[in-house]
Design an enzyme around this catalytic site. Structure first.
Site, PDB file in Angstrom:
ATOM      1  N   GLY A  34       1.012  -1.651  -0.968  1.00 47.25           N
ATOM      2  CA  GLY A  34       0.458  -2.277   0.576  1.00 47.25           C
ATOM      3  C   GLY A  34       1.542  -3.157   0.915  1.00 47.25           C
ATOM      4  O   GLY A  34       2.839  -3.205   0.668  1.00 47.25           O
ATOM      5  N   GLY A  35       1.215  -4.097   2.049  1.00 50.51           N
ATOM      6  CA  GLY A  35       2.118  -4.938   2.481  1.00 50.51           C
ATOM      7  C   GLY A  35       2.895  -5.741   1.628  1.00 50.51           C
ATOM      8  O   GLY A  35       3.744  -6.165   1.461  1.00 50.51           O
ATOM      9  N   MET A  36       1.936  -6.386   0.627  1.00 51.51           N
ATOM     10  CA  MET A  36       2.492  -7.567  -0.145  1.00 51.51           C
ATOM     11  C   MET A  36       2.414  -7.069  -1.678  1.00 51.51           C
ATOM     12  O   MET A  36       3.146  -7.746  -2.425  1.00 51.51           O
ATOM     13  CB  MET A  36       1.839  -8.757   0.031  1.00 51.51           C
ATOM     14  CG  MET A  36       0.171  -8.704  -0.162  1.00 51.51           C
ATOM     15  SD  MET A  36      -0.599 -10.421  -0.141  1.00 51.51           S
ATOM     16  CE  MET A  36      -2.358  -9.719  -0.530  1.00 51.51           C
ATOM     17  N   GLY A  37       1.704  -6.033  -2.213  1.00 52.36           N
ATOM     18  CA  GLY A  37       1.227  -5.810  -3.368  1.00 52.36           C
ATOM     19  C   GLY A  37       1.548  -4.444  -3.852  1.00 52.36           C
ATOM     20  O   GLY A  37       1.600  -3.518  -2.912  1.00 52.36           O
ATOM     21  N   VAL A  39       0.138  -1.328  -6.709  1.00 52.31           N
ATOM     22  CA  VAL A  39      -1.131  -1.400  -7.524  1.00 52.31           C
ATOM     23  C   VAL A  39      -0.782   0.024  -8.447  1.00 52.31           C
ATOM     24  O   VAL A  39      -0.116   0.890  -8.119  1.00 52.31           O
ATOM     25  CB  VAL A  39      -2.305  -0.933  -6.677  1.00 52.31           C
ATOM     26  CG1 VAL A  39      -3.594  -0.739  -7.830  1.00 52.31           C
ATOM     27  CG2 VAL A  39      -2.535  -2.038  -5.591  1.00 52.31           C
ATOM     28  N   LYS A  56      -3.008  -5.160  -9.770  1.00 54.50           N
ATOM     29  CA  LYS A  56      -2.090  -5.380  -8.686  1.00 54.50           C
ATOM     30  C   LYS A  56      -1.269  -6.602  -8.813  1.00 54.50           C
ATOM     31  O   LYS A  56      -1.413  -7.671  -9.598  1.00 54.50           O
ATOM     32  CB  LYS A  56      -3.214  -5.731  -7.536  1.00 54.50           C
ATOM     33  CG  LYS A  56      -2.647  -6.049  -6.351  1.00 54.50           C
ATOM     34  CD  LYS A  56      -3.461  -6.118  -5.237  1.00 54.50           C
ATOM     35  CE  LYS A  56      -2.880  -6.148  -3.772  1.00 54.50           C
ATOM     36  NZ  LYS A  56      -4.056  -6.475  -2.574  1.00 54.50           N
ATOM     37  N   ASP A 149     -11.046  -6.732   6.683  1.00 50.46           N
ATOM     38  CA  ASP A 149     -10.076  -5.412   6.664  1.00 50.46           C
ATOM     39  C   ASP A 149     -11.046  -4.435   6.214  1.00 50.46           C
ATOM     40  O   ASP A 149     -10.798  -3.514   5.405  1.00 50.46           O
ATOM     41  CB  ASP A 149      -9.005  -5.405   5.670  1.00 50.46           C
ATOM     42  CG  ASP A 149      -7.898  -4.427   6.046  1.00 50.46           C
ATOM     43  OD1 ASP A 149      -8.131  -3.726   7.216  1.00 50.46           O
ATOM     44  OD2 ASP A 149      -7.075  -4.072   5.368  1.00 50.46           O
TER      45      ASP A 149
END
Length: 823
Positions: A34-37, A39, A56, A149
């Site tokens: 994702g944008g910051m993480g 998984v 994550k 979200d």
């Protein structure tokens, strides 16, 4: 449960981290970024136990203050949420490079809209599925969490048809003043197609924000298409009411679809579009459009309200949502045609001027002033509460973060992973430094003490609990709920260690506080205190009174939660244990069956609780003479306890004590001695109230082996522990005295027969009905008569057989064994 986190698509290759070890977890393969993480699918192996989960971790280079705060907040949010339709947090910490990570359930599922299409799900099932999603979101909102979200890729449906809410990466805590990273950086992270207008415009967020996203998902489930056509790259700008004005009602959208389009959107066997549109028109249209209102105040206030209306629709009852009023439609018309309406508006203003208008405005002003005063007072109260909660949350966060860092093996002095008890002792040291936050410090003292006791450091833990209680007493009425909870914890542990008088005093004080507060939100805490008092009464030997208390507790909790709430399992378990101790084995088996049924309704229930249910059922099956089933259940209890707790946990000692009794009844004295010795060692270390009963089983098993000299000190210790930690009124206490006298007879002291007869006489006088203790005591008396060569040995055998027949029935294995001994 398997689970998987849905992440936004990211360009570029997914980072490979095969074979990497993060904490206790071995990374298997990437799942997404994702944008910051990022998984990963991870696995943990502890002995024979294997668990897969989703791990994550913050991506490399994403260590700015804002991103780190958002990542830590997601972990904190997940830690506070416990719901069957929300992926559960399992673990967390810092990896070898000091990047934070957390581990949650791995859900293997499909986005809700894709799953509905693949299953060709009928309308009612789609709405029922959406109700479960609303319930999960409502649970988060009840903890002041707004997801922000919600979209199909964050709502996965597993193979059993259960939805799971995922990815709280941009969630907001409503009362958290620290959640300022968006306004500080100007960044608004959102998914445009599902975002509410206030998100796009940068206006304040509320629970109604999630309602809008749920409305979009609901629109998709009903029509197979999105309600709006927005630019995927949109992150700022305006989302005006023109979107809503041009929105096509779900029923109208369906009428425009042909059979091919319906199959494409609804799956094979899709219903006829016109027929489905007739079902949707009216109330369901209104529900969807209410959720999608552009103004937050005109939507459902929260997810629970939306879920309620879906339920009313499914039940065929009137819904709460109302169509737009004429005044509202007029106002919207004027806003859309403000220039054309200007001249007309001037004329209308002139016409309504005058004395009547002035009076109306004066009255309205007074009403508004009064309402403003009321709202200001309410806001001030809420602000004070929020500030207190925020302060305590910040103190607790700093405390927990410092612990996580200390548990990192690369940062610890010893260079090894920190054990649970070492971590709690470290926490105890750190909590001593919270003198400027006495309320938080006191509650943490109690929590730490409770943890130490659970891990076997009983005296150290009790001292911490007492310190916390003393501190809470000085903090005034605001601390009374925490004080009542702390006193219940003290009463529970004192009961478990045989300090029955101290435990009763603490429990009664806790109950008095709850009764004085008389708050509905503390009802479950009050029930916990009643449960502890019932167990205290049980250990005092008054089994009839404890059963009445447990029945009262079951009634109260059932009225509060409903008869099928999984939390009632503990009450049925307690009723089963009491029934077993009263030798009412069929009632016990029924109670444990009810407990198992309710436990199965809670997929989030800790697996360790299954050990208690297996143990209870095994005890009931022993009483019913179904020895093979009892052993199967007992070994299952032991396996679960050793795997989910540890081999030396008091729970395993309880199971081994039960198995020792079973092995005695099935002529396996060697196995009985082994099981009882291991249980004795565990209970001795924990200073547990059950120690005397375990020593009784060990002494009786040694007698069965003819090891009289070894049995004597064990039974002496059993009598002493039973008299000092339980009480001298329980039937089993007289059985222990009889066994001790019989041991002395075997060791050559014929005069000890008088002591055996004295124990039997007191048992029958204090407990005149049939009982297991009476049957076993008569067995010892018959053996003593035969050993001493007395002429009345046959009569004692008959009394033994009669007691067993009355208690267990003529066909019970123990009754048949007594018949064989008399031949």
């Amino acid at each position: 449960m398997l689970a998987q986190e849905a992440l936004a698509d990211a360009e570029g290759e997914t980072t490979r981290a095969d074979c990497e070890q993060v904490g206790h977890w071995h990374i298997l393969r990437p799942l997404g970024r994702g944008g910051m993480g990022e998984v990963f699918l991870a696995e943990r192996r502890d002995g024979g136990f294997v668990q897969q989960a989703a791990l994550k971790r913050l991506k490399r280079g994403m260590d700015s203050e804002d991103i780190l705060q958002r990542f830590v907040q997601e972990r904190r949010i997940l830690a506070g949420l416990t719901h069957p339709n929300i992926a559960r947090l399992l673990d967390g910490g810092l990896d070898a490079s000091d990047r934070p990570y957390f581990v949650m359930e791995y859900v293997e599922g499909t986005p809700i809209t894709e799953w509905a299409r693949a299953q060709a799900l009928p309308l009612r099932e789609r709405l029922s599925l959406m109700r479960k999603v609303c319930d999960a979101v409502a649970h988060a909102q009840s903890h002041l969490i707004v997801h922000r979200d919600l979209k199909p890729s964050n709502i996965l449906v597993d193979a059993q048809g259960e939805p799971h809410l995922l990815d709280f990466g941009i969630a907001k805590v409503l009362d958290d003043a620290r959640d300022t990273h968006e306004t500080r950086t100007g960044l608004r992270v959102l998914s445009p197609a599902w975002a509410a207008p206030e998100q796009i415009q940068g206006d304040p967020i509320s629970t109604a924000t999630d309602v809008h996203a749920l409305g979009v998902v609901l629109y998709e489930l009903v029509t197979g298409q999105l309600p709006y056509h927005r630019d995927r790259a949109l992150t700022t700008g305006s989302a005006t009411s023109s979107e809503y004005d041009s929105l096509v009602r779900p029923s109208q959208a369906l009428r425009h679809l042909d059979a091919g389009q319906m199959t494409q959107r609804w799956g094979a066997g899709a219903p006829e579009a016109a027929r489905l549109a007739r079902l949707v028109a009216g109330d369901l249209d209104r529900i969807v459009l209410t959720a999608l209102q552009p103004e937050p105040e005109r939507r459902y206030a929260n997810a629970a309200a939306l879920g309620t209306d879906l339920g009313l629709y499914l039940d065929g009852r009137p819904i709460n949502a109302r169509p737009d009023s004429s005044a509202y439609r007029l106002r919207k018309f004027v806003l859309r045609h403000r220039f054309a309406s200007a001249a007309t508006a001037l004329v209308l203003i002139a016409l309504i001027a005058g004395f009547g208008t002035a009076l109306w405005q004066a009255r309205l002003a007074r009403e508004q002033a009064a309402e403003a005063d009321r709202q200001r007072t309410l806001a001030e109260t809420h602000l004070a509460q929020a500030q207190t909660q925020a302060r305590r949350a910040e103190e607790t966060k700093r405390f927990v973060v410092s612990l996580l860092k200390s548990s990192n093996p690369e940062l610890s002095r010893e260079g090894v992973q920190t054990s649970a008890i070492a971590l709690i002792r470290d926490a105890a040291t750190r909590v001593d430094g919270l003198d400027d936050a006495p309320d938080t410090q006191a509650e943490l003292q109690v929590a730490i003490g409770n943890g130490l006791i659970s891990l076997g450091a009983a005296e150290e833990g009790r001292a911490r609990v007492e310190t916390g209680i003393a501190q809470l007493r000085t903090l005034g009425p605001d601390a009374w709920p925490s004080l009542a909870d702390a006193l219940q914890i003290q009463a529970m542990h004192d009961t478990a260690t045989g300090k029955l008088d101290e435990a009763r005093r603490a429990g009664e004080e806790s109950l008095a506080i709850y009764d004085r507060l008389d708050r509905p939100d503390l009802a479950l805490g009050r029930i916990a205190t009643l449960t502890t008092l019932a167990k205290n009464t049980q250990f005092r030997g008054d089994l009839a009174a404890s059963q009445q208390l447990y029945e009262r507790i079951l009634t109260e909790r059932s009225a509060l939660l409903g008869p099928d709430d999984p939390r009632l399992a503990v009450d049925w378990n307690n009723l089963g244990a009491t029934a077993s101790r009263r030798d009412r084995y069929a009632d016990a088996e029924h109670a444990y069956a009810q407990a198992s049924r309710l436990m199965a309704l809670d997929p989030q229930a800790p697996e360790s609780r299954q050990a208690w249910l297996h143990l209870g059922r095994a005890s009931a099956l022993i009483g019913l003479g179904r020895f093979d089933e009892a052993e199967t259940a007992g070994l299952a209890a032991l396996e679960v306890a050793e795997r989910t707790l540890n081999p030396d946990h008091p729970m395993t000692a309880s199971v081994r004590t039960m198995l020792a009794r079973l092995y005695r009844y099935t002529n396996r004295p060697d196995d009985a001695v082994d099981a009882a010795q291991r249980a004795r060692a565990t209970f001795s270390a924990a200073n547990a109230i059950q120690l005397g009963w375990t020593e009784a089983q060990l002494g009786l098993a040694l007698l069965d082996l003819g090891q009289n000299a070894q049995a004597l000190p064990v039974l002496i210790a059993a009598e002493n522990h039973f008299a000092t930690r339980s009480n001298r009124e329980e039937p089993d206490y007289f059985l222990i005295r009889a066994a001790l006298a019989f041991t002395r007879i075997r060791n050559g002291d014929a005069n000890a027969l008088a002591l055996l007869d004295e124990a039997l006489e007191e048992l029958t006088r204090r407990h005149p009905g049939p009982s297991n203790a009476l049957a076993e005591t008569l067995t010892l008396r018959a053996q003593a008569a035969a050993l001493l060569g007395h002429d009345d040995a046959a009569q004692w055998r008959e009394r033994e057989i009669g007691a067993l027949t009355t208690l267990l029935g003529p066909d019970h294995p123990r009754t048949r064994a007594a018949h064989r001994r008399s031949r």
